[in-house]
Design a protein around this motif. Structure first.
Motif, PDB file in Angstrom:
ATOM      1  N   LEU A  52       0.823  -1.205   0.000  1.00  0.00           N
ATOM      2  CA  LEU A  52       0.000   0.000   0.000  1.00  0.00           C
ATOM      3  C   LEU A  52       0.857   1.256   0.000  1.00  0.00           C
ATOM      4  O   LEU A  52       0.483   2.272  -0.588  1.00  0.00           O
ATOM      5  N   CYS A  53       2.026   1.182   0.665  1.00  0.00           N
ATOM      6  CA  CYS A  53       2.947   2.318   0.623  1.00  0.00           C
ATOM      7  C   CYS A  53       3.364   2.592  -0.815  1.00  0.00           C
ATOM      8  O   CYS A  53       3.342   3.735  -1.283  1.00  0.00           O
ATOM      9  N   LEU A  54       3.755   1.523  -1.539  1.00  0.00           N
ATOM     10  CA  LEU A  54       4.168   1.698  -2.932  1.00  0.00           C
ATOM     11  C   LEU A  54       3.028   2.271  -3.751  1.00  0.00           C
ATOM     12  O   LEU A  54       3.228   3.132  -4.605  1.00  0.00           O
ATOM     13  N   ILE A  55       1.805   1.792  -3.485  1.00  0.00           N
ATOM     14  CA  ILE A  55       0.658   2.304  -4.236  1.00  0.00           C
ATOM     15  C   ILE A  55       0.467   3.793  -3.961  1.00  0.00           C
ATOM     16  O   ILE A  55       0.218   4.569  -4.887  1.00  0.00           O
ATOM     17  N   SER A  56       0.626   4.207  -2.691  1.00  0.00           N
ATOM     18  CA  SER A  56       0.458   5.636  -2.386  1.00  0.00           C
ATOM     19  C   SER A  56       1.437   6.474  -3.181  1.00  0.00           C
ATOM     20  O   SER A  56       1.073   7.528  -3.723  1.00  0.00           O
ATOM     21  N   ILE A  57       2.693   6.005  -3.261  1.00  0.00           N
ATOM     22  CA  ILE A  57       3.692   6.764  -4.022  1.00  0.00           C
ATOM     23  C   ILE A  57       3.290   6.801  -5.489  1.00  0.00           C
ATOM     24  O   ILE A  57       3.331   7.856  -6.140  1.00  0.00           O
ATOM     25  N   ALA A  58       2.865   5.639  -6.001  1.00  0.00           N
ATOM     26  CA  ALA A  58       2.493   5.572  -7.414  1.00  0.00           C
ATOM     27  C   ALA A  58       1.300   6.472  -7.705  1.00  0.00           C
ATOM     28  O   ALA A  58       1.218   7.057  -8.785  1.00  0.00           O
ATOM     29  N   VAL A  59       0.373   6.591  -6.745  1.00  0.00           N
ATOM     30  CA  VAL A  59      -0.790   7.457  -6.955  1.00  0.00           C
ATOM     31  C   VAL A  59      -0.330   8.891  -7.188  1.00  0.00           C
ATOM     32  O   VAL A  59      -0.789   9.560  -8.121  1.00  0.00           O
ATOM     33  N   VAL A  60       0.614   9.358  -6.372  1.00  0.00           N
ATOM     34  CA  VAL A  60       1.103  10.731  -6.533  1.00  0.00           C
ATOM     35  C   VAL A  60       1.707  10.906  -7.928  1.00  0.00           C
ATOM     36  O   VAL A  60       1.386  11.857  -8.649  1.00  0.00           O
ATOM     37  N   GLY A  61       2.583   9.972  -8.314  1.00  0.00           N
ATOM     38  CA  GLY A  61       3.231  10.085  -9.626  1.00  0.00           C
ATOM     39  C   GLY A  61       2.234   9.994 -10.762  1.00  0.00           C
ATOM     40  O   GLY A  61       2.302  10.756 -11.726  1.00  0.00           O
ATOM     41  N   ALA A  62       1.287   9.059 -10.648  1.00  0.00           N
ATOM     42  CA  ALA A  62       0.328   8.861 -11.735  1.00  0.00           C
ATOM     43  C   ALA A  62      -0.575  10.073 -11.879  1.00  0.00           C
ATOM     44  O   ALA A  62      -0.913  10.463 -13.003  1.00  0.00           O
ATOM     45  N   LEU A  63      -0.968  10.683 -10.761  1.00  0.00           N
ATOM     46  CA  LEU A  63      -1.781  11.894 -10.858  1.00  0.00           C
ATOM     47  C   LEU A  63      -1.025  12.973 -11.618  1.00  0.00           C
ATOM     48  O   LEU A  63      -1.590  13.665 -12.465  1.00  0.00           O
ATOM     49  N   GLY A  64       0.265  13.104 -11.325  1.00  0.00           N
ATOM     50  CA  GLY A  64       1.065  14.098 -12.022  1.00  0.00           C
ATOM     51  C   GLY A  64       1.072  13.862 -13.518  1.00  0.00           C
ATOM     52  O   GLY A  64       0.863  14.775 -14.305  1.00  0.00           O
ATOM     53  N   LEU A  65       1.288  12.602 -13.903  1.00  0.00           N
ATOM     54  CA  LEU A  65       1.340  12.313 -15.336  1.00  0.00           C
ATOM     55  C   LEU A  65      -0.033  12.501 -15.972  1.00  0.00           C
ATOM     56  O   LEU A  65      -0.140  12.919 -17.121  1.00  0.00           O
ATOM     57  N   ASN A  66      -1.085  12.187 -15.207  1.00  0.00           N
ATOM     58  CA  ASN A  66      -2.422  12.335 -15.769  1.00  0.00           C
ATOM     59  C   ASN A  66      -2.762  13.796 -16.009  1.00  0.00           C
ATOM     60  O   ASN A  66      -3.460  14.133 -16.967  1.00  0.00           O
ATOM     61  N   ILE A  67      -2.262  14.686 -15.154  1.00  0.00           N
ATOM     62  CA  ILE A  67      -2.491  16.120 -15.395  1.00  0.00           C
ATOM     63  C   ILE A  67      -1.885  16.505 -16.732  1.00  0.00           C
ATOM     64  O   ILE A  67      -2.482  17.220 -17.530  1.00  0.00           O
ATOM     65  N   LEU A  68      -0.704  15.975 -17.015  1.00  0.00           N
ATOM     66  CA  LEU A  68      -0.022  16.337 -18.259  1.00  0.00           C
ATOM     67  C   LEU A  68      -0.636  15.614 -19.463  1.00  0.00           C
ATOM     68  O   LEU A  68      -0.956  16.234 -20.471  1.00  0.00           O
TER      69      LEU A  68
END
Lengths: 355, 301
Positions: A52-68
């Protein structure tokens, strides 16, 4: 079945602009929050908490890429490089200047945003394929620079050891503490993105995605907003990089190679372009995929393959499934897991009277 | 400063040109697809890899004669690409370019897993029946690798062939029409979808040849796919839709990276070879994004 809109009237602007106008929506969000913040940490094994920790980190990164990619329509194959910029910036600040996490995390993000703007500058003139290749080049160049500058990368191994973050005088050493630490950032990122995409800036992003020339004609400064998109997206990436560094307690460029960029692209596409919930789904899906495959291979792989090469075969199998899933979703369900979820929800909305 | 070593310089230059032509061969597959279908293929390097692996596996591990192994690989590439065009790329016609880029990135991941999954991950030699003793020219002792020479020759032949094909043959003209406008060429009675398939098939054949040549140089394993990353500087420098551009771009990339490896590597400690073409490419993108020979795109609403 429970998700009835009728009978609720929006009588104030505030009520109209709420994220979840219906009580049932608010209750389900509260329930999900309760499960993730109270139930799961109490009852789950530390191993699952680390996932779940890894998923939380991935959520932050994925949100960033999704904005772009999802909201502004600008492709970036260099997302992992921006993460590495954030990671190394923070690692240097933490080890050399002894900065606390609440300074190190944003400064990693800001540094990544600065580099992101630099990479985004050509996006005024180029788009689509050209931008994809330019960001690919950025990935390689950033990787090379970090690797060949001892002042950044901390010497031969190109890795810097980082102590765990200290919150209110308490070092986050156990999985539960890390889980809360990372989850807090994921929640902040989710709320911030949900607000961003319905703001003036977010709407400008969407206009640029849909037709950039038209957006320019209706008075949006396309160049400026494209740079905003790059900056915000890279900021998220940088923060994700810092969090990952904290989580691993080491900053190492091998965690941010091009395959990671492609992982993030896959998260955004499989999850759903232009949707916050989709980014979360994608992050969960792509993070779990290798773990599920490994568990599957550990239990059944020995029947089919030589145990000596099992680890190798598992990695190859993961690549095959990963590539096939990307293509499958692009061809069959371009809106990703988010669309599937909406379909399910809409089905039950009027169930059992479907007409 | 000591005397400038002309022999060393010439050797770097000449082998740079030869390697550059071999890059052109790989980049040609990319341009063929872009020219006629407007699709971007990020999996060109993986095509090369899978073709090379098939040749290597069937020749080295199953002991087939080389010509049979190569024909097998070409046949596989043709079938695979026809199937690919049918199932993945045809449904995506008209979708945003980002989607097609992502689909081919997915394809690249799939092939990188599938190659070793089905044929084994070990590095295999791929021996062409030529003498690989270096050829020495002139009193400055320029060493030339015969495989480089052969690769460059094959590249030139293929590039000239495709140049002729596009300019003179009926199919080539039809293909250029398709590239120009799908709708107009449909209205003129051209079977657009068949030409899409043909473009992918040709790219597959070129990739198979590239796989044989690069495989004989580097050995065959998944690392062969890294060649695909050289394609982008080549096509950006030359222009995405130009065959002349591919040749020129390939030569520039080959020479620049060879000179960088020769002169810069000792100064900064290696790795410039993979990095200078990309710097060059970024400069090109900033000042002349459509490349030396590319056709500028004018956008309308």
């Amino acid at each position: 079945m429970f998700h009835r809109e009728s009978g609720y009237y929006k009588t104030t602007y505030k009520g109209d602009m709420a994220f979840y106008p219906l009580p049932v929506g608010r209750w389900s969000v509260a329930l999900v929050g309760f499960i993730f913040l109270v139930v799961i940490p109490l009852f789950l094994d530390p191993y699952y908490l680390s996932i779940l920790c890894l998923i939380s980190i991935a959520v932050v990164g994925a949100l960033g890429l999704n904005i772009l990619l999802g909201y502004t329509g600008q492709i970036s194959i260099g997302h992992a490089a921006f993460m590495s910029v954030g990671a190394y910036t923070a690692a240097n600040l933490i080890t050399k200047l002894d900065w606390p996490f609440w300074l190190a995390v944003p400064s990693g993000g800001i540094m990544a945003a600065a580099v992101g703007v630099l990479v985004g500058i050509p996006s005024l003139r180029i788009k689509g394929l050209y931008l994809a290749i330019a960001t690919l080049a950025a990935q390689f160049i950033i990787e090379w620079v970090i690797n060949h500058t001892p002042a950044i990368s901390g010497g031969v191994q190109a890795s810097i050891e980082v102590p765990r973050p200290v919150v209110f005088g308490e070092a986050m050493n156990t999985e539960i503490e890390l889980y809360y630490f990372l989850m807090a950032f994921a929640v902040i990122a989710i709320v911030a993105t949900m607000n961003l995409v319905r703001s003036r800036v977010g709407r400008a992003f969407i206009a640029i995605r849909d037709q950039d020339i038209a957006a320019e004609i209706i008075g949006i400064n396309v160049f400026r907003y494209k740079l905003y998109a790059f900056a915000i997206s890279s900021f998220y990436a940088g923060v994700a990089g810092v969090l990952y560094t904290y989580y691993l307690s080491i900053a190492n460029y091998e965690q941010f190679l091009i395959v990671v960029s492609i992982d993030y692209l896959a998260m955004v596409i499989i999850g759903g372009l232009g949707s916050v919930l989709g980014s979360v789904f994608g992050a969960i899906f792509i993070t779990l995929l290798p773990i599920v495959i490994r568990i599957f291979m550990d239990s059944f792989g020995a029947f089919f393959f030589d145990p000596v090469i099992l680890a190798q075969v598992t990695a190859q199998f993961r690549l095959i499934l990963f590539g096939a899933l990307i293509m499958f979703f692009l061809v069959v369900e371009p809106e990703g897991l988010n669309r599937l979820w909406l379909n399910i929800r809409n089905y039950f909305r009027i169930w059992p009277f479907s007409y | 400063m000591e005397d400038f070593n002309w022999g060393f310089f010439l050797e770097l230059l000449v082998s740079g040109v030869l390697i550059g032509l071999m890059y052109s061969l790989i980049a040609l597959g990319f341009v063929l697809i872009y020219k006629s279908t407007d699709a971007i293929n990020f999996a060109q390097g993986e095509f090369v890899m899978i073709a090379g692996i098939i040749v290597g596996a069937s020749a080295a591990s199953y002991g087939l004669p080389l010509w049979l192994a190569i024909s097998l690989s070409v046949a596989f590439m043709v079938l695979f690409n026809v199937g690919l065009e049918r199932t993945v790329l045809r449904p995506m016609i008209g979708r945003p370019i980002v989607a097609i880029i992502m689909a081919t990135i997915g394809l690249a991941a799939l092939l990188r897993g599938a190659g070793p999954f089905f044929f084994g991950a070990e590095t295999r030699p791929l021996n062409l029946p030529i003498d690989d003793a270096p050829i020495i020219i002139g009193d400055h002792f320029i060493y030339l690798n015969p495989i480089h020479l052969l690769g460059a020759a094959a590249a030139v032949i293929f590039l000239l062939g495709f140049g002729w094909f596009f300019l003179k043959s009926r199919k080539g003209v039809a293909m250029r029409a398709v590239a120009d406008s799908h709708q107009v060429s449909m209205a003129m009675g051209i079977n657009v979808q068949r030409y899409f398939a043909l473009a992918w098939v040709m790219a597959g054949v070129v990739a198979a040849l590239g796989g044989v040549i690069w495989g004989s140089l580097l050995g065959v394993d998944t690392q062969l796919a890294i060649i695909g990353l050289k394609v982008f500087p080549v096509v950006i420098l030359g222009g995405l839709d130009s065959i002349v551009g591919v040749i020129v771009g390939g030569i520039i990339v080959g020479v620049v990276e060879n000179l960088a490896a020769g002169y810069l590597d000792p100064m900064v400690g290696g790795g410039t070879k993979d990095f200078t073409p990309y710097v060059l490419m970024i400069l090109m993108l900033m000042f002349k994004p459509y490349g030396l020979f590319g056709k500028p795109i004018i956008e309308r609403i």
